[in-house]
Every structure is written in structure tokens, then in C-alpha cells.
Design a protein around this motif. Structure first.
Motif, PDB file in Angstrom:
ATOM      1  N   PRO A  37       0.840  -1.201   0.000  1.00  0.00           N
ATOM      2  CA  PRO A  37       0.000   0.000   0.000  1.00  0.00           C
ATOM      3  C   PRO A  37       0.871   1.245   0.000  1.00  0.00           C
ATOM      4  O   PRO A  37       2.019   1.230   0.426  1.00  0.00           O
ATOM      5  CB  PRO A  37      -0.781  -0.124   1.316  1.00  0.00           C
ATOM      6  N   ALA A  38       0.323   2.347  -0.500  1.00  0.00           N
ATOM      7  CA  ALA A  38       1.081   3.600  -0.554  1.00  0.00           C
ATOM      8  C   ALA A  38       1.484   4.048   0.836  1.00  0.00           C
ATOM      9  O   ALA A  38       2.606   4.479   1.068  1.00  0.00           O
ATOM     10  CB  ALA A  38       0.240   4.676  -1.247  1.00  0.00           C
ATOM     11  N   LEU A  39       0.548   3.981   1.767  1.00  0.00           N
ATOM     12  CA  LEU A  39       0.829   4.341   3.151  1.00  0.00           C
ATOM     13  C   LEU A  39       0.188   3.314   4.070  1.00  0.00           C
ATOM     14  O   LEU A  39      -1.004   3.035   3.954  1.00  0.00           O
ATOM     15  CB  LEU A  39       0.274   5.736   3.480  1.00  0.00           C
ATOM     16  N   LEU A  48       4.479  12.675   5.960  1.00  0.00           N
ATOM     17  CA  LEU A  48       3.856  11.642   5.145  1.00  0.00           C
ATOM     18  C   LEU A  48       4.359  11.683   3.697  1.00  0.00           C
ATOM     19  O   LEU A  48       4.474  10.642   3.045  1.00  0.00           O
ATOM     20  CB  LEU A  48       2.336  11.802   5.151  1.00  0.00           C
ATOM     21  N   ALA A  49       4.671  12.876   3.204  1.00  0.00           N
ATOM     22  CA  ALA A  49       5.180  13.002   1.843  1.00  0.00           C
ATOM     23  C   ALA A  49       6.512  12.280   1.697  1.00  0.00           C
ATOM     24  O   ALA A  49       6.810  11.689   0.653  1.00  0.00           O
ATOM     25  CB  ALA A  49       5.340  14.472   1.469  1.00  0.00           C
ATOM     26  N   VAL A  50       7.316  12.300   2.759  1.00  0.00           N
ATOM     27  CA  VAL A  50       8.600  11.613   2.723  1.00  0.00           C
ATOM     28  C   VAL A  50       8.399  10.107   2.677  1.00  0.00           C
ATOM     29  O   VAL A  50       9.137   9.376   2.013  1.00  0.00           O
ATOM     30  CB  VAL A  50       9.436  12.014   3.956  1.00  0.00           C
ATOM     31  N   ALA A  97      -0.687  19.979  11.309  1.00  0.00           N
ATOM     32  CA  ALA A  97      -1.161  19.256  10.125  1.00  0.00           C
ATOM     33  C   ALA A  97      -0.181  19.410   8.970  1.00  0.00           C
ATOM     34  O   ALA A  97       0.052  18.460   8.211  1.00  0.00           O
ATOM     35  CB  ALA A  97      -2.549  19.759   9.731  1.00  0.00           C
ATOM     36  N   ARG A  98       0.400  20.605   8.833  1.00  0.00           N
ATOM     37  CA  ARG A  98       1.402  20.798   7.764  1.00  0.00           C
ATOM     38  C   ARG A  98       2.635  19.938   8.020  1.00  0.00           C
ATOM     39  O   ARG A  98       3.212  19.364   7.088  1.00  0.00           O
ATOM     40  CB  ARG A  98       1.776  22.278   7.675  1.00  0.00           C
ATOM     41  N   SER A  99       3.042  19.837   9.277  1.00  0.00           N
ATOM     42  CA  SER A  99       4.184  18.980   9.612  1.00  0.00           C
ATOM     43  C   SER A  99       3.865  17.513   9.319  1.00  0.00           C
ATOM     44  O   SER A  99       4.729  16.779   8.811  1.00  0.00           O
ATOM     45  CB  SER A  99       4.556  19.151  11.085  1.00  0.00           C
ATOM     46  N   LEU A 100       2.637  17.102   9.622  1.00  0.00           N
ATOM     47  CA  LEU A 100       2.245  15.735   9.331  1.00  0.00           C
ATOM     48  C   LEU A 100       2.245  15.477   7.831  1.00  0.00           C
ATOM     49  O   LEU A 100       2.698  14.426   7.371  1.00  0.00           O
ATOM     50  CB  LEU A 100       0.854  15.462   9.911  1.00  0.00           C
ATOM     51  N   ARG A 101       1.735  16.438   7.076  1.00  0.00           N
ATOM     52  CA  ARG A 101       1.728  16.303   5.611  1.00  0.00           C
ATOM     53  C   ARG A 101       3.146  16.140   5.082  1.00  0.00           C
ATOM     54  O   ARG A 101       3.399  15.286   4.230  1.00  0.00           O
ATOM     55  CB  ARG A 101       1.073  17.536   5.000  1.00  0.00           C
ATOM     56  N   ASP A 102       4.075  16.951   5.574  1.00  0.00           N
ATOM     57  CA  ASP A 102       5.460  16.862   5.109  1.00  0.00           C
ATOM     58  C   ASP A 102       6.069  15.515   5.461  1.00  0.00           C
ATOM     59  O   ASP A 102       6.801  14.922   4.654  1.00  0.00           O
ATOM     60  CB  ASP A 102       6.285  17.996   5.718  1.00  0.00           C
TER      61      ASP A 102
END
Length: 232
Positions: A26-28, A228-230, A221-226
Motif C-alpha cells: 500500500p502507498a501508506l 507523510l510526503a517523505v 497538520a502541515r508537519s504531518l503532511r510533510d
């Protein structure tokens, strides 16, 4: 995924698995999401992410949220207290100087009036003395408002609407924010006070706390997004 915070909901127990597919990796995975959360800086923002989007974990982290909110609010209370003390000291000094003479000249009268006005203004800016006692119920109400925002009825929280030309434009009703303010009456009910008491005593505290915690949650939320992007 339109909102990265929704990934945290996958960590709650569910009858359906969100991390399984028709084969392959899975992607994540849920492990990825939990690991990404660990990279969100510790503090009130991360605790709010958990409280709003991962309620099963929030139930055992309520003390962490309480402590984070208390630490976040403490500097503001200290600042207000210091301003009030400074205004009182200034007025006392002006009154003491005035006591050295039998008659007050125009300049001294102006200083007295200015010092008295400054003290009155500092008192108005100070939150009620019962703020610490009210903080648990205030925090619960604010967290609930962040978790379940009052979506704009015009754009339904999407922030944009379709213009006659067919183009998407910022919603005029909410100013492109996607949410509209909750009424004073509903907020008063949420903290167990009547509307007039809320407006007279608690609205400044509530609005300050809502603004601060909302900003902190969005930053987390922005930190979580970053993070998760990694991993994505």
C-alpha cells in the motif's frame, strides 16, 4: 486525500481495513502514519491533531493535551498580569509625586488622568480571575469547534464556489475560509454560561484560545503532511 489529517482516522479500530488492496504494498500503511505523527513537533498542535482526528488515542492522552494547553496559555496570562502590575505601579508613583505638593499643576493632573486610564485599560484587557478554573470547559468547547467546524452553507466548506462564468472563485459568504463563526449563544451553551455572561466575560478568552489552538493544529497538520510526503 484532500485533508492529510484524515489519515489519522485510519488508526482508530475499524471493521474495514484501509491499508489493504488488491496486491502489492500500500502507498501508506498505518505504521507509516503513526511514524509520521512522531515527527510532528511535540506540543499543543500535535495533541490537538490526536484529539480531533484520533479519538481512541486522545482518550489516553487527555493529560498531555491539558498540560500542552496550560503551557500555551501561561505566557499570555503572565503578560496580562505584568501589564496590570506595571499600570498599578505607575499610578502609585504618579500619586506619590503629586503628594509632594499642596496644589496640582496641569501637567500632574494630566499624568494622573493618563495613569488612571492606563490602569482601567489594563483591567479591561485582563481575562477573568476564574480563567484557570474555566480552562477545562473552555478547552473542550474549543477543541470540539476545531474538530467539527461550522462549515459555510454557501460553499459547504470547500472555500470556493462556481461563478456564472464557470470559474471557481473564493466564497463571499465565508471569505474563502470554508467556515463561518459559531454564534455567541452556541458558544455560551458549550461552556455552560448564559449569552450575556459569555459576551461580557468569556468571549475574549474563548476567541483567543480558538485562534491560537486552531493555528497550532493547522501547523501540526502541515508537519504531518510533510512527514507523510517523505514516506509516501
Amino acid at each position: 486525500m484532500t485533508d492529510v489529517r484524515e489519515t489519522l482516522a485510519r488508526l482508530n479500530p475499524a471493521g474495514v481495513r484501509f491499508d489493504s488492496g488488491r496486491g502489492g504494498a500500500p502507498a501508506l500503511t498505518n505504521q507509516d502514519i503513526a511514524a509520521a505523527l512522531a515527527f510532528v513537533p511535540a506540543g499543543v498542535g500535535r495533541e490537538l491533531l490526536v484529539a480531533c482526528w484520533w479519538p481512541d488515542a486522545a482518550a489516553i492522552r487527555s493529560v498531555a493535551l491539558r498540560d500542552a494547553v496550560y503551557e500555551h496559555i501561561r505566557p499570555e496570562v503572565v503578560r496580562q498580569t505584568r501589564d496590570l502590575v506595571d499600570a498599578r505601579v505607575r499610578l502609585g508613583m504618579v500619586r506619590a509625586r503629586a503628594g509632594w505638593t499642596e496644589t496640582l499643576d496641569a501637567e500632574t493632573r494630566r499624568e494622573l488622568a493618563a495613569a488612571e486610564a492606563a490602569l482601567d485599560a489594563a483591567k479591561v484587557r485582563c481575562w477573568p480571575s476564574a480563567t484557570w478554573e474555566m480552562l477545562p470547559v473552555l478547552t473542550r468547547a474549543v477543541v470540539s469547534e476545531i474538530a467539527m467546524p461550522n462549515h459555510c452553507p454557501s460553499c459547504r466548506g470547500l472555500r470556493d464556489v462556481r461563478a456564472p462564468s464557470g470559474l471557481l472563485v473564493p466564497c463571499k459568504t465565508c471569505g474563502g475560509n470554508g467556515v463561518v463563526s459559531v454564534s455567541d449563544r452556541k458558544r455560551a451553551e458549550a461552556i455552560g454560561r448564559d449569552e450575556s455572561t459569555y459576551r461580557g466575560a468569556w468571549r475574549p478568552v474563548y476567541e483567543w484560545l480558538l485562534s491560537e489552538l486552531r493555528d497550532a493544529e493547522q501547523a501540526a497538520a502541515r508537519s504531518l503532511r510533510d512527514a507523510l510526503a517523505v514516506r509516501g
